[in-house]
Design a protein around this motif. Structure first.
Motif, PDB file in Angstrom:
ATOM      1  N   VAL A  97      -6.051  -1.870   5.459  1.00 23.80           N
ATOM      2  CA  VAL A  97      -5.093  -2.967   5.577  1.00 23.80           C
ATOM      3  C   VAL A  97      -4.241  -3.011   4.315  1.00 23.80           C
ATOM      4  CG1 VAL A  97      -4.878  -5.472   5.784  1.00 23.80           C
ATOM      5  CG2 VAL A  97      -6.657  -4.265   7.042  1.00 23.80           C
ATOM      6  N   ASP A  98      -2.943  -3.241   4.506  1.00 24.72           N
ATOM      7  CA  ASP A  98      -2.006  -3.385   3.391  1.00 24.72           C
ATOM      8  C   ASP A  98      -2.064  -2.217   2.418  1.00 24.72           C
ATOM      9  OD1 ASP A  98      -2.683  -6.894   3.321  1.00 24.72           O
ATOM     10  OD2 ASP A  98      -1.057  -5.849   4.332  1.00 24.72           O
ATOM     11  N   ARG A  99      -2.038  -1.053   2.939  1.00 27.34           N
ATOM     12  CA  ARG A  99      -2.047   0.146   2.113  1.00 27.34           C
ATOM     13  C   ARG A  99      -0.625   0.414   1.635  1.00 27.34           C
ATOM     14  NH1 ARG A  99      -5.063   5.665   3.862  1.00 27.34           N
ATOM     15  NH2 ARG A  99      -6.195   5.715   1.927  1.00 27.34           N
ATOM     16  N   ASN A 100      -0.438   0.510   0.348  1.00 31.65           N
ATOM     17  CA  ASN A 100       0.905   0.786  -0.166  1.00 31.65           C
ATOM     18  C   ASN A 100       1.031   2.259  -0.534  1.00 31.65           C
ATOM     19  OD1 ASN A 100      -0.029   1.206  -2.837  1.00 31.65           O
ATOM     20  ND2 ASN A 100      -0.034  -0.995  -3.200  1.00 31.65           N
TER      21      ASN A 100
END
Length: 125
Positions: A97-100
């Motif tokens: 989740v929310d991997r940048n």
């Protein structure tokens, strides 16, 4: 693609086992045994309505789905017969989740994940 460490894979495996265990608990099952060894042929022994269930759990990273190899399936079938339990399998997909962009080449144990789970299926010979 990054090389996963054994600790990281174990962390992901524990996430899947915990997810399925919580699902079974909410559904009214009694959890009799939890095995967190990711190489073992089953992870959960549970009971409901006087029926026992032996459940193998495998995880994979999105877009793949966890699979059970033939050797583990045979062991699961044999162990289920010994325990008079119904053999089942839960294949899960784990999505970070929310991997940048800076995290694309690696992951850490403190990263958040979403589990995609479509249920538990019976295994037949």
């Amino acid at each position: 693609m990054y090389q996963e460490s054994l600790d990281y894979r174990h962390h992901i495996h524990l996430l899947g086992v915990s997810y399925v265990s919580n699902f079974l608990d909410r559904a009214g099952f009694t959890i009799l045994e939890v095995n967190t060894d990711q190489n073992h042929h089953y992870q959960i022994l549970a009971k409901i309505n006087d029926k026992s269930f032996l459940i193998a759990i495998r995880n994979a990273h999105h877009p793949k789905l966890g699979t059970l190899d033939a050797c583990a399936m045979e062991k699961l079938l044999r162990e289920s017969a010994k325990l008079n339990a119904l053999p089942h399998f839960a294949g899960l997909t784990v999505v970070p989740v929310d991997r940048n962009d800076s995290e694309q080449d690696g992951s850490s144990e403190d990263q958040m994940f979403k589990v995609l789970f479509s249920g538990i299926c019976a295994i037949r010979k």
